[in-house]
Write a protein that holds these residues in place. Sequence first.
Motif, PDB file in Angstrom:
ATOM      1  N   GLN A   1       4.086  27.132 -24.769  1.00 53.24           N
ATOM      2  CA  GLN A   1       4.571  25.847 -25.273  1.00 53.24           C
ATOM      3  C   GLN A   1       5.612  25.243 -24.327  1.00 53.24           C
ATOM      4  O   GLN A   1       5.571  24.047 -24.026  1.00 53.24           O
ATOM      5  CB  GLN A   1       5.173  26.025 -26.668  1.00 53.24           C
TER       6      GLN A   1
ATOM      7  N   LEU B   1       3.067  32.742 -26.937  1.00 51.89           N
ATOM      8  CA  LEU B   1       2.976  31.390 -27.476  1.00 51.89           C
ATOM      9  C   LEU B   1       4.176  30.532 -27.087  1.00 51.89           C
ATOM     10  O   LEU B   1       4.025  29.375 -26.681  1.00 51.89           O
ATOM     11  CB  LEU B   1       2.853  31.454 -29.005  1.00 51.89           C
ATOM     12  N   ALA B   2       5.406  31.088 -27.207  1.00 55.07           N
ATOM     13  CA  ALA B   2       6.610  30.325 -26.879  1.00 55.07           C
ATOM     14  C   ALA B   2       6.620  29.935 -25.405  1.00 55.07           C
ATOM     15  O   ALA B   2       6.971  28.797 -25.049  1.00 55.07           O
ATOM     16  CB  ALA B   2       7.859  31.143 -27.212  1.00 55.07           C
TER      17      ALA B   2
ATOM     18  N   GLN C   1       3.880  24.042 -21.189  1.00 57.82           N
ATOM     19  CA  GLN C   1       3.173  22.782 -21.424  1.00 57.82           C
ATOM     20  C   GLN C   1       4.134  21.589 -21.367  1.00 57.82           C
ATOM     21  O   GLN C   1       3.840  20.564 -20.753  1.00 57.82           O
ATOM     22  CB  GLN C   1       2.459  22.822 -22.775  1.00 57.82           C
ATOM     23  N   GLU C   2       5.292  21.734 -22.013  1.00 59.11           N
ATOM     24  CA  GLU C   2       6.276  20.655 -22.013  1.00 59.11           C
ATOM     25  C   GLU C   2       6.794  20.391 -20.600  1.00 59.11           C
ATOM     26  O   GLU C   2       6.941  19.232 -20.182  1.00 59.11           O
ATOM     27  CB  GLU C   2       7.431  21.015 -22.946  1.00 59.11           C
TER      28      GLU C   2
ATOM     29  N   SER D   1      -4.277  29.198 -21.086  1.00 59.64           N
ATOM     30  CA  SER D   1      -4.511  28.565 -22.384  1.00 59.64           C
ATOM     31  C   SER D   1      -5.933  28.808 -22.850  1.00 59.64           C
ATOM     32  O   SER D   1      -6.182  29.085 -24.033  1.00 59.64           O
ATOM     33  CB  SER D   1      -4.235  27.056 -22.292  1.00 59.64           C
TER      34      SER D   1
END
Length: 624
Positions: free
Chosen positions: A343, A339-340, A346-347, A317
Amino acid sequence: MDGGNNPARNPFAHLSAGAINLAYVHRVIKNELAVILAEAGPEISLYLDPPILAKIQKFMGASELKQRGVVSFHPMDPTVRELVEGCAPSAVFIVRPIPRIVEQIANIIKSESRGNPPEFTVVFLPTKSLECEEHLRQDGVLGSIKRITSWNANLIPLDGDLLTMDEPSAFYDFHVQQDVSPLFMTAKSIMSLQMIYGLIPRVTAFGPAGKRVAGILKRLNRELDRPPMVTPEISHAVIFDRSVDLVTMMCTQMTYEGALDELYGIDLGVAQVPRRVFPDVPTDKRTNPLFRDVRDQEWMRAASTLAKRMKSYATESEDARRNVRSNDLKKMRQVSSRLAFLQAEQESIAIHGALMQDVKANLDTDEFAERWHLEMSMVRSEVGDKYHELIEQYLYGLDPTCRSDVDAPQTLRSDFHKTMFRTMRLMCLQSLVNGGLKKTLEQYKRDFVNIFGFRHLLTLENLLQAGLLKPHTGKTWPQLAKAFNLYMENVGEGFDDISFSYCGYCPLSTRLIDLMARQGKEAERSMGEALKLACPASPTILDEQQTLPAGLKQQEPVGSTSAAGERANKPVTLVVFVGGCTVAELSTLRYLGQQHERDYVVLTTDVTTGDRFLSQLDGLEGRA
């Protein structure tokens, strides 16, 4: 199945990632439900037996049901006495074939007084019952029902290597009630798989229930008018009776997924996480990318893996932010392509960071450590006088405000039942590894009734009938544990054995299944007298070959070097648990598959824990 491998587009993509494509099973059962809804009418009010709602959600979401004409959903809880106001022109009841529920449907139909009543359809799951149809006839409502049918949803794919029948009472039904219907359903489920993936050439069975299932399967195969003309994708089926290994069911699971199941409960692949951990619970943990990497690891190793992923995510990141600030177009494109992933990562880290923190808080307690050490000392057959003393501490350590009190607050009753089942597990484990109980059996029974009430005399009787509690008959567990190497003394970070699943204890079930899968017919000879110790009620193994239709032959490994080809050409063993299995046992089979170049696919009557397993034997709370 339609859709790619992106779970966001296709939530069932993981079903096609295993040794055999279980998406086909999913599609067949989903299509059957679609036909039932199409024949019911264009506008439907759906009345569901509450346990069936979760099953439907495994095949169709709310949006797809609406597309198929379902305009409203209504749970069939015991308080429902009539149709809701504004019921659609078609009312469809999807229920289990239980007389109590059938009587409720009859009362609802009789209460309908409108001049233009809806058309009624009754769908039984998984099969129709003549007894239930006769009940409807005697109640005088059979003529008011447009159609009575069944939805054969007794095969629910949960993962690329796991199917469940979601029949939690199968062990109780056969071993306590002597009801063979779960065995017939299990054989029918294997038949359904054979119709898709071809006749299974070799069938092995352990224990009384396993052999009965194999016998029914053999009869059903003979009765086929046309055997499936499909090259077999499954080379071997091992049908395992849960009664052969009850010790594993009483022990506490120590894999990450096993710890989640013990702590929260996992229902058809969905963890029942309390809102105190985090408010937004994931719809299905099995599609979570990080979870698939850590679920089979021992929970402390999973915590270490999670910490490494957190560190890697933080580094990536920061690199992404630095590349964006650099105004370098090439680097910005690289960031955009990741990016996907970032994300989703992160979740996943947020979800499993919160879960791991809560798991650690529960497993780091003195109470848990004492209970786990007591379990392991029993499994190791260590001599000591603390067993009875510590189990009595559990019995008399309950909150007095909720002891045997059905009117206690829900939170207290929940803690009460957890403690009750954990105590039962310790009592049963002591009985199983000691060949029964001597003086302590009567003492435990008196204490149990004193604490939990006379209503639980039936619970104790069920435990005795099932062989979980019994008078002392002779101790054979130490010889059995030594013969099958069921306990590892030193379990460290680099250990290489299936004992990781219980932090030192190797499930007997997995040892037996692995021996049969790898050694074939020589396995029974190599086990020798140890097999009689493992299966005293049925000390032989049924091992038979099934004749393939003319013109077909079993696929053989060809040694392909590609990843996809290698997976496709490994021998595939179908493991059938009659009476349920734990997720920790699934983890050990996945591990053994990687070690021995073999793929295991599991079909179980239920994915369970020791607490839920014993709840089916609870004379008060067990079955709906």
